[in-house]
Design a protein around this motif. Sequence first.
Motif: not given
Length: 530
Positions: A176-181, A204-213
């Motif tokens: 997912d991504t989020t915005s950082i002012s 700027i936008n920040l894309a983050l990858v997260y492990g499900e387990s």
Amino acid sequence: MPRGTQIINGTEYVFETDPKWNAEKKYGTHTRTYIGKMVNGVFVPSKRYQLQCALEHAQASRPGPVPITTCSRRFCGATALFDGIGAKLGITDDLKACFPQSWKQMLSIAYFLILEDRNPLSRFPRWAASHRHPFGKTIPSQRSSELFGSIEEDAKQHFFRLQARRRMETEYLAYDTTSISSYCTMIKQVRYGRNKDHEQLPQINLALVYGESSQLPVYYRKLPGNINDVSTVKRLLADLAFLSFDKVKLVMDRGFYSEDTINALFQQHSKFLIAAQKSLRLVNVVLDEVRDQMRTRAHYQSNFKLYTYSRTVNWAYRETKKRSGVVETGERRLYLHLYYNDQKALDDRAAFNALLDTLEAELRAGSRNPEHEKLYQRYYEVAETPVRGVTLTPRQETIDEVEKNYGYFALLSNDIKDPIKALVIYRSKDLIEKAFGNLKERLNMRRTSVSSEENLEGKLFVQFVALMYLSYINKVMNEQGLYKHYTLHELLDELDVIECFEQPGHTAGIGEITQKQKNLYSAFGVAVPS
């Protein structure tokens, strides 16, 4: 120390600078030390620099107590927990391998960010004076900026690869991504875009990858502030391949859905689970066919309080070959999972009726909102006469068409056949929302005020390291039921009162530790400080 390059007689040499302030003459000086050269874009260290690094590493890893020269009394309970977590997850070892000269400073700042909720780095010296931490000394604001600026991209990517080797390749990765002012418009990727926090600031936008387990962050990337979510997926697949994730499995929300995204995932032989809009023809055709059938007892899932229905559908696959330009077409199998939730239908209908109430009030009062003009035309026939005034006739067919899909949602996967398993994995994506919350709130990333690309990149990396610790603490607290008795803040405060006493000529001692505190260390699988 900050690095730079200089070309001498056609050879590009790499040097480190050591800036110093001359208090007597009131000006700054700096000393250059040449540590190697660049050969075909690759840094080749000199023998002297290699020996220096080896000696520093050996000294840092030398067993036995460090001689104590002054008396001190500092808090160590929470930082001891972080030390144990860092060893358990391999974070400490991997940082040592990638940043042999600065890993201690990076860990100390990460510890500070976790414990000092929302406080700026300018308060680090005050915190360092009262806490035991890996670096053991204070880091003024200027030095922390230099530290952030010295964190190189190659070393960061090496850290991600080392951490990736410690993770299960079979787990789904939430993306997912989020915005950082940002208050600084000098950073190249700062742009005005769709700010997800609804702030009138460039971002700027920040894309983050997260492990499900594993429930741990795996990777992040900074994006321009005006980039859309769909266009980031192909770049993500390339990044994960570089990090040696051979069997990529992604779970994403519907903001990432597009035909190009699905085709790219098929092309890379990646497994995926993605939410889809109900208006999508692939979904809508099946939903119209089974809408009444699926809302029966046979399809009800008591544990989740919703109805489910699944079907195999065909995806019209397209791929344009890079070299020849030939378009390859065919069909690929997808599993379509449909869900219906009574409570969500009621909530959606209540929200929709509240919107219609607002539209009617604006029309009758003659105070039309320019932003609502399309909604007026879509849902009402408006007539106005001198005698009767404004008359509103709802477009009931249009309203019924909107309301008929309330309570339904859809997931698509090329891997998961079972609708409940797909739902459980998709809901694990909520972890990434909590991670964004931790980054923005506890780790003080809601608005960035750094003034250079290098400092921003370095600060983001240290905040990402801190997020790894926070995520593991959150995981254990959930698994061990600790949230029944503590908030995150209360748990850290419970441990942070433990003191360490140091005196010259004596072994460092630890203050009293209660049974409750010992139980907390045990829950995390971390040794009690001694």
